[in-house]
Design an enzyme around this catalytic site. Structure first.
Site, short mmCIF file in Angstrom:
data_model
loop_
_atom_site.label_atom_id
_atom_site.label_comp_id
_atom_site.label_asym_id
_atom_site.label_seq_id
_atom_site.Cartn_x
_atom_site.Cartn_y
_atom_site.Cartn_z
N PHE A 73 0.84 -1.19 0.00
CA PHE A 73 0.00 0.00 0.00
C PHE A 73 0.88 1.25 0.00
O PHE A 73 1.85 1.34 0.75
CB PHE A 73 -0.92 -0.02 1.23
N ASP A 150 0.56 -4.33 8.94
CA ASP A 150 -0.57 -3.45 8.68
C ASP A 150 -1.80 -4.36 8.49
O ASP A 150 -1.85 -5.15 7.55
CB ASP A 150 -0.32 -2.59 7.44
N TYR A 175 -11.96 1.97 9.42
CA TYR A 175 -13.08 2.39 8.56
C TYR A 175 -13.28 1.46 7.38
O TYR A 175 -14.00 1.81 6.46
CB TYR A 175 -12.90 3.84 8.09
N LYS A 176 -12.63 0.30 7.38
CA LYS A 176 -12.94 -0.68 6.32
C LYS A 176 -13.95 -1.68 6.90
O LYS A 176 -15.12 -1.38 6.98
CB LYS A 176 -11.66 -1.30 5.79
N ARG A 325 -11.81 -3.76 -7.62
CA ARG A 325 -11.80 -4.45 -6.33
C ARG A 325 -13.22 -4.57 -5.79
O ARG A 325 -13.91 -3.57 -5.63
CB ARG A 325 -10.91 -3.69 -5.36
C1 LIG Z 1 -6.66 1.82 4.12
C2 LIG Z 1 -5.23 1.58 4.44
C3 LIG Z 1 -4.49 2.52 5.16
C4 LIG Z 1 -5.11 3.84 5.55
O1 LIG Z 1 -4.23 4.77 6.05
P1 LIG Z 1 -4.80 6.16 6.66
O2 LIG Z 1 -3.66 6.79 7.28
O3 LIG Z 1 -5.90 5.78 7.63
O4 LIG Z 1 -5.37 6.93 5.51
C5 LIG Z 1 -3.18 2.23 5.50
N1 LIG Z 1 -2.62 1.07 5.13
C6 LIG Z 1 -3.29 0.14 4.41
C7 LIG Z 1 -2.65 -1.14 4.04
C8 LIG Z 1 -4.62 0.38 4.04
O5 LIG Z 1 -5.29 -0.52 3.33
#
Ligand SMILES: *Cc1c(COP(=O)(O)O)cnc(C)c1O
Length: 364
Positions: A73, A150, A175-176, A325
């Site tokens: 990511f 993560d 928030y997922k 996705r």
């Molecule tokens: C959604 C996501 C994030 C989100 O990071 P924010 O700082 O909350 O915007 C981080 N890492 C991964 C792997 C994600 O899927």
């Protein structure tokens, strides 16, 4: 809001000051397989990832290498790139198979006594590949490195056993699958064994041992509280608590069983109904190696996703270069929703996908 903020004003602080611990405890013990007092909620995933990666590097001063995933990511890669520059370390991004994701075998070639930290995602944000967290953690430890996972795409979707795997550090968003809502704060986890030696770079008053003594010098609070920095976003935290509570009540075991059934169905239907229209499945076929979402690959995936979203047909994401996705979240997605989504994708492809799409989610 009416009682505490409206009437109690600032004096209501005692009602919310422990929210980061309380919500962290719920997420950690119900969803992460953490011991009590190893998880806390604060800031965004990106900030927490920075904070814990920095702390890990401080714990391995003699080692110059950070290992991560070239296809990982973006925010994680950017943070590690900046840290490597600032602290004079080398970031090594390993090329993993784009469908199967990180594996011990591929990592092994890069894992040696120079590695300070292995930082990876548990579930790949594009392919949905589910990494073997326990095996990779064990391999990193055997080389003397720390691990930072993560969990953004796995928390609430797949069973996680951080304590069982002996994971050092972890972060994840709420928030997922946890339904915390837009901008919801993220969690961070520090295993017991590391907590008392851990030093973090954003030394603020919420991580201070005796916060309200307003003393002259920083002294870290005992335990997980030392990973805090400033005042928590109280309203957003209360939403996270509800989101996590609902997921915990449903139970990760039943949710995972339904999730596997939904993604199996989605892949089966994609093979039957979409392959003839140019769609290939870009996720692992083995459900044990897959998280909660499925990558459908198509050369015109950008235009396809824009048409689906713009016309209100399917809520989905485009991820470059060619991934649509689809995340059939088990808490509220039905089998017939998956069937209907595949029919709508097939119908949209059969009619012809719009061209000249400039950004995801917008046809014009
Ligand atoms: C959604 C996501 C994030 C989100 O990071 P924010 O700082 O909350 O915007 C981080 N890492 C991964 C792997 C994600 O899927």
């Amino acid at each position: 809001m009416e009682e505490e903020w409206g009437r109690g004003l600032v004096g209501s602080w005692e009602a919310w000051i422990d929210l980061p611990e309380r919500v962290g405890e719920l997420i950690g013990t119900a969803l992460l397989g953490a011991h009590p007092r190893e998880t806390i909620v604060a800031d965004s995933t990106t900030v927490n990832f920075y904070r814990l990666a920095h702390a890990a590097l401080s714990l391995r001063p003699g080692r110059g290498v950070i290992l991560s995933d070239a296809g990982g990511f973006p925010t994680n890669r950017y943070v590690l790139e900046g840290l490597a520059q600032a602290l004079g370390r080398t970031l090594v991004l390993v090329e993993f198979d784009p469908v199967e994701g990180p594996t011990v075998d591929r990592l092994a070639a890069a894992l040696d006594e120079r590695v300070a930290l292995v930082a990876l995602s548990h579930v790949d944000y594009r392919s949905g590949a589910l990494a073997d967290l326990a095996a990779i953690t064990a391999a990193a430890h055997a080389a003397g490195a720390l691990t930072l996972w993560d969990l953004s795409h796995s928390v609430g979707a797949v069973p996680i056993d951080l304590a069982g795997a002996g994971v050092d550090l972890a972060v994840g968003c709420t928030y997922k699958y946890l339904n915390g809502g837009p901008g919801a704060p993220a969690f961070q986890y520090v295993g017991r064994a590391l907590q008392e030696e851990l030093r973090q770079p954003i030394q603020g008053w919420f991580g201070q041992r005796d916060q309200f003594a307003m003393g002259p010098a920083y002294e870290p609070a005992p335990g997980i509280a030392r990973t805090l920095s400033g005042t928590p976003p109280v309203l957003a935290l209360m939403a996270v608590e509800e989101g996590a509570r609902i997921v915990a009540e449903a139970g990760v075991g039943p949710l995972r069983a339904k999730s596997v059934a939904l993604t199996e169905r989605l892949i089966g239907l994609a093979d039957d109904r979409l392959a003839g229209l140019g769609v290939t499945v870009g996720s692992p076929r083995d459900p044990a190696r897959r998280g909660g979402h499925v990558a459908l690959r198509h050369p015109a995936a950008l235009g396809l996703s824009a048409a689906l979203v713009d016309r209100g047909l399917v809520v989905c994401d485009f991820r470059p270069p060619d991934v649509l996705r689809a995340a059939p979240v088990p808490l509220y997605t039905r089998h017939r929703d998956v069937e209907e989504a595949v029919e709508r994708i097939a119908g949209t492809l059969a009619k012809g996908v719009p061209r000249n799409v400039r950004r995801p989610g917008r046809v014009t």
